[in-house]
Design a protein around this motif. Structure first.
Motif, PDB file in Angstrom:
ATOM      1  N   GLU A  45       7.030 -48.299 -24.333  1.00  0.00           N
ATOM      2  CA  GLU A  45       7.157 -48.025 -25.763  1.00  0.00           C
ATOM      3  C   GLU A  45       6.448 -49.041 -26.635  1.00  0.00           C
ATOM      4  N   LEU A  46       6.569 -50.294 -26.268  1.00  0.00           N
ATOM      5  CA  LEU A  46       6.111 -51.328 -27.201  1.00  0.00           C
ATOM      6  C   LEU A  46       4.761 -51.933 -26.838  1.00  0.00           C
ATOM      7  N   TYR A  47       4.466 -51.984 -25.558  1.00  0.00           N
ATOM      8  CA  TYR A  47       3.338 -52.815 -25.161  1.00  0.00           C
ATOM      9  C   TYR A  47       2.366 -52.106 -24.229  1.00  0.00           C
ATOM     10  N   ASN A  48       1.147 -52.590 -24.239  1.00  0.00           N
ATOM     11  CA  ASN A  48       0.139 -52.116 -23.297  1.00  0.00           C
ATOM     12  C   ASN A  48       0.324 -52.827 -21.959  1.00  0.00           C
ATOM     13  N   TYR A  49      -0.137 -52.210 -20.913  1.00  0.00           N
ATOM     14  CA  TYR A  49      -0.092 -52.861 -19.604  1.00  0.00           C
ATOM     15  C   TYR A  49      -1.121 -52.222 -18.690  1.00  0.00           C
ATOM     16  N   ALA A  50      -1.377 -52.906 -17.586  1.00  0.00           N
ATOM     17  CA  ALA A  50      -2.223 -52.324 -16.542  1.00  0.00           C
ATOM     18  C   ALA A  50      -1.383 -52.241 -15.278  1.00  0.00           C
ATOM     19  N   THR A  51      -1.596 -51.193 -14.506  1.00  0.00           N
ATOM     20  CA  THR A  51      -0.868 -51.079 -13.244  1.00  0.00           C
ATOM     21  C   THR A  51      -1.861 -51.100 -12.093  1.00  0.00           C
ATOM     22  N   VAL A  52      -1.382 -51.559 -10.949  1.00  0.00           N
ATOM     23  CA  VAL A  52      -2.253 -51.658  -9.776  1.00  0.00           C
ATOM     24  C   VAL A  52      -1.933 -50.500  -8.829  1.00  0.00           C
ATOM     25  N   LEU A  53      -2.979 -49.741  -8.454  1.00  0.00           N
ATOM     26  CA  LEU A  53      -2.808 -48.608  -7.545  1.00  0.00           C
ATOM     27  C   LEU A  53      -3.658 -48.807  -6.284  1.00  0.00           C
ATOM     28  N   LYS A  54      -3.181 -48.186  -5.210  1.00  0.00           N
ATOM     29  CA  LYS A  54      -3.821 -48.385  -3.895  1.00  0.00           C
ATOM     30  C   LYS A  54      -4.684 -47.165  -3.543  1.00  0.00           C
ATOM     31  N   TYR A  55      -5.894 -47.407  -3.091  1.00  0.00           N
ATOM     32  CA  TYR A  55      -6.836 -46.322  -2.774  1.00  0.00           C
ATOM     33  C   TYR A  55      -7.400 -46.475  -1.367  1.00  0.00           C
ATOM     34  N   GLN A  56      -7.732 -45.349  -0.793  1.00  0.00           N
ATOM     35  CA  GLN A  56      -8.490 -45.310   0.457  1.00  0.00           C
ATOM     36  C   GLN A  56      -9.918 -44.925   0.091  1.00  0.00           C
ATOM     37  N   VAL A  57     -10.858 -45.782   0.411  1.00  0.00           N
ATOM     38  CA  VAL A  57     -12.243 -45.518   0.016  1.00  0.00           C
ATOM     39  C   VAL A  57     -12.851 -44.422   0.894  1.00  0.00           C
ATOM     40  N   ILE A  58     -13.471 -43.448   0.257  1.00  0.00           N
ATOM     41  CA  ILE A  58     -14.146 -42.366   0.995  1.00  0.00           C
ATOM     42  C   ILE A  58     -15.655 -42.634   1.058  1.00  0.00           C
ATOM     43  N   GLU A  59     -16.190 -43.050  -0.084  1.00  0.00           N
ATOM     44  CA  GLU A  59     -17.631 -43.319  -0.126  1.00  0.00           C
ATOM     45  C   GLU A  59     -17.933 -44.371  -1.189  1.00  0.00           C
ATOM     46  N   VAL A  60     -18.821 -45.279  -0.848  1.00  0.00           N
ATOM     47  CA  VAL A  60     -19.262 -46.271  -1.834  1.00  0.00           C
ATOM     48  C   VAL A  60     -20.642 -45.840  -2.331  1.00  0.00           C
ATOM     49  N   HIS A  61     -20.773 -45.624  -3.628  1.00  0.00           N
ATOM     50  CA  HIS A  61     -22.047 -45.133  -4.177  1.00  0.00           C
ATOM     51  C   HIS A  61     -22.924 -46.262  -4.708  1.00  0.00           C
ATOM     52  N   ARG A  62     -22.241 -47.335  -5.143  1.00  0.00           N
ATOM     53  CA  ARG A  62     -22.998 -48.447  -5.763  1.00  0.00           C
ATOM     54  C   ARG A  62     -22.207 -49.721  -5.521  1.00  0.00           C
ATOM     55  N   GLY A  63     -22.902 -50.810  -5.254  1.00  0.00           N
ATOM     56  CA  GLY A  63     -22.230 -52.080  -5.001  1.00  0.00           C
ATOM     57  C   GLY A  63     -21.481 -52.043  -3.675  1.00  0.00           C
ATOM     58  N   SER A  64     -20.497 -52.923  -3.527  1.00  0.00           N
ATOM     59  CA  SER A  64     -19.735 -52.940  -2.278  1.00  0.00           C
ATOM     60  C   SER A  64     -18.287 -53.322  -2.565  1.00  0.00           C
ATOM     61  N   VAL A  65     -17.399 -52.889  -1.677  1.00  0.00           N
ATOM     62  CA  VAL A  65     -15.985 -53.251  -1.802  1.00  0.00           C
ATOM     63  C   VAL A  65     -15.528 -53.883  -0.497  1.00  0.00           C
ATOM     64  N   ARG A  66     -14.418 -54.648  -0.591  1.00  0.00           N
ATOM     65  CA  ARG A  66     -13.903 -55.336   0.590  1.00  0.00           C
ATOM     66  C   ARG A  66     -12.902 -54.409   1.304  1.00  0.00           C
ATOM     67  N   GLY A  67     -13.286 -53.852   2.430  1.00  0.00           N
ATOM     68  CA  GLY A  67     -12.377 -53.032   3.232  1.00  0.00           C
ATOM     69  C   GLY A  67     -12.324 -51.584   2.783  1.00  0.00           C
ATOM     70  N   GLN A  68     -11.578 -50.808   3.558  1.00  0.00           N
ATOM     71  CA  GLN A  68     -11.438 -49.375   3.258  1.00  0.00           C
ATOM     72  C   GLN A  68     -10.286 -49.117   2.294  1.00  0.00           C
ATOM     73  N   THR A  69      -9.311 -50.021   2.305  1.00  0.00           N
ATOM     74  CA  THR A  69      -8.196 -49.900   1.369  1.00  0.00           C
ATOM     75  C   THR A  69      -8.449 -50.875   0.227  1.00  0.00           C
ATOM     76  N   ILE A  70      -8.449 -50.338  -0.980  1.00  0.00           N
ATOM     77  CA  ILE A  70      -8.687 -51.215  -2.126  1.00  0.00           C
ATOM     78  C   ILE A  70      -7.562 -51.048  -3.150  1.00  0.00           C
ATOM     79  N   TYR A  71      -7.424 -52.056  -3.978  1.00  0.00           N
ATOM     80  CA  TYR A  71      -6.414 -52.030  -5.043  1.00  0.00           C
ATOM     81  C   TYR A  71      -7.154 -52.042  -6.381  1.00  0.00           C
TER      82      TYR A  71
END
Lengths: 387, 164
Positions: free
Chosen positions: B65-91
């Motif tokens: 109600e009062l404040y903005n926030y960011a939440t962290v979600l967990k993903y399974q990477v299917i394809e990397v199109h640009r750059g690189s990520v660490r591992g197949q599971t990313i947050y």
């Protein structure tokens, strides 16, 4: 007398139209925007409680009918029934109160722990112990709810009660004492100020349509925290010279913003709040934090108001720095005084490297309704361990 | 059976068939546009991935109600199109996740967007990411994976729905 059959038909047709129209309007609007109708989501996912709840929530947020009708209904309820909706409670003399805070004040907590992290004491004790192991003193500052200090402005029936300390809050304050955890009792401080100033004075400690304290509340809190810090003997008064400059800020009030009704907001004049901005005496520049300060203050939006909001450098952080004659380091996490702000600190262990004192502020209602409860947060022993 | 009853049953069955067909159509998507052709994806962030949203922990997304926030979600990477990520599971951190991505940007976080309306478990999303949420966002963070100490936590700049 025979009743005309057509009356039944019209009534049933009208009823069905009311029931069906929002769905039809929504579907037509979505198709016109080139989108797949949201109603299909019901068929795309298994009908689990979670999916249905998410669908319902999404529908509430996106429904055109709700978006059009709700503000009018909300304004009518506000104007004619003194009902501010589910977020706020209308008090006396134009004051608004945050409903979860009112609930905290009037509802008894559940018997027994609600979850592993519902009891603040283990988290506070763990934090104190981890800081102590680094040679850092902890000072805990629960900030009273507005309802605790001005219950008579919530309801006439509380007239004459003075300042009310909720049973759960009192229990926590007693437990802090019993466990030797240093804390500032702002209930006592505000009770004294309220008695001195009288209820009708201009120096009320909270804003009328906001959940937070007024500049008078900030001053009273800063002075009492500083007294306790200096009395502890670990730190003496610094030699930074700060001055104050009076500045007026206009605040609609976060409770008004929360209602999300332009009509209600438009019907209320913003509160003119006279703040004292803290500036460097020599340069006149507004107060600024110093991450390498020996004092770190953690807290929620009670630290943010007037400090990061308008007018800036006029909140608790700046005024505490002025009282102590030294700049502070700070972490502010809106609504996250119970756990999130300590997680934030755990992510930035370098901030603790030279600290002698950590001041931890949180709003009273967080005791029961803290975001993420009261989790024990492990601090890395050093920045290198973290990295 | 009267003609009227038969007509009602027939009409109801047809409607059900139409709805089920539409729902089962491979192109059915709750978002709009064609994510892979969205030029905004290439314009934002340093990394671009297609990934499946593994789960939404209880209480990770709610209207604050009062404040903005960011939440962290967990993903399974299917394809990397640009750059690189660490591992197949990313947050990945998402700002004010209860809002449709197109409406989420504000003064505090001005440059985010996308066509995703609502986060749902098992969705496949195409995202432009920045490398570190902590470098990009200084507000309140709700991290249900805090105990797992995910590192890095990527920051979602643009989020389009691919399917789900």
């Amino acid at each position: 007398m025979p009743i005309d059959r057509r009356a039944y038909v019209y009534l049933a047709a009208g009823f069905l139209a009311v029931i069906i129209a929002p769905g039809v309007i929504q579907t037509v609007a979505e198709l016109r925007r080139g989108e797949t109708p949201g109603a299909l989501e019901l068929f795309l996912r298994p009908p689990t409680a979670r999916n249905l709840h998410a669908y319902e929530h999404g529908l509430e947020a996106s429904s055109l009918v709700i978006q059009r009708l709700r503000p009018r209904m909300q304004y009518a309820e506000w104007r004619f029934l003194d009902d501010a909706g589910e977020k706020a409670v209308v008090g006396r003399e134009g004051w608004l109160f945050y409903r979860p805070s009112v609930r905290y004040e009037v509802e008894r907590p559940a018997i027994g722990p609600e979850s592993d992290s519902s009891d603040p004491l283990p988290a506070i004790r763990s934090f104190r112990d981890q800081l102590q192991a680094r040679g850092i003193r902890l000072l805990v500052v629960p900030v009273p709810n507005k309802e605790s200090i001005y219950p008579e402005l919530l309801t006439r029936r509380a007239q004459g009660l003075g300042v009310v300390v909720n049973e759960q809050t009192q229990h926590l304050l007693d437990e802090l004492d019993r466990n030797g955890i240093e804390h500032v009792d702002l209930f006592q401080v505000f009770r004294r100020v309220k008695q001195d100033q009288g209820r009708t004075g201009t120096g009320r400690l909270y804003l009328a349509r906001d959940t937070h304290w007024s500049p008078a509340g900030v001053h009273a809190a800063a002075a009492s925290i500083a007294r306790q810090v200096l009395a502890g003997g670990v730190l003496s008064r610094g030699d930074h010279a700060y001055s104050e400059r009076s500045v007026v800020a206009q605040r609609a009030g976060d409770l008004v913003e929360m209602l999300r009704s332009a009509s209600i907001k438009g019907s209320l004049l913003p509160e003119s709040v006279v703040c004292s901005r803290v500036v460097q005496s020599d340069s006149g520049a507004p107060y600024e934090d110093r991450p390498d300060s020996e004092i770190l203050i953690l807290g929620d939006s009670f630290l943010r108001i007037y400090e990061h909001d308008v007018p800036g450098a006029a909140g608790l952080i700046a005024h505490l720095a002025r009282e102590l004659g030294r700049p502070l380091a700070s972490i502010v996490n809106d609504g996250g005084g119970s756990t999130l702000v300590r997680q934030d600190l755990a992510r930035r262990p370098a901030l603790l490297s030279n600290k002698k004192l950590v001041i931890w502020e949180f709003a009273e209602r967080e005791i029961r309704f803290g975001t993420e409860g009261w989790r024990i947060v492990r601090l890395a022993r050093s920045a290198s361990e973290f990295n | 059976m009267t003609f009227r009853v038969s007509r009602t049953i027939l009409g109801g069955s047809l409607l059900a068939v139409v709805l089920i067909s539409a729902a089962c159509s491979p192109s059915a998507s709750m978002g709009g546009g064609t994510p892979s052709s969205d030029p905004e994806l290439a314009r934002h962030g340093t990394i671009e991935v297609t990934a499946k949203l593994v789960e939404i922990p209880e209480g990770a997304i709610f209207e604050r109600e009062l404040y903005n926030y960011a939440t962290v979600l967990k993903y399974q990477v299917i394809e990397v199109h640009r750059g690189s990520v660490r591992g197949q599971t990313i947050y990945v951190g998402h700002y004010n996740p209860f809002k449709p991505r197109a409406d989420a940007a504000d003064q505090l976080v001005p440059n985010i967007g996308g066509d995703l309306k609502t986060f749902r478990e098992d969705q496949v999303e195409r995202m432009s990411l920045d490398g570190s949420m902590l470098d990009e966002f200084s507000g309140a963070i709700l991290n249900k994976y805090f105990e797992e100490d995910p590192d890095p936590i990527y920051w979602a700049v643009w989020t389009d729905l691919v399917s789900g």
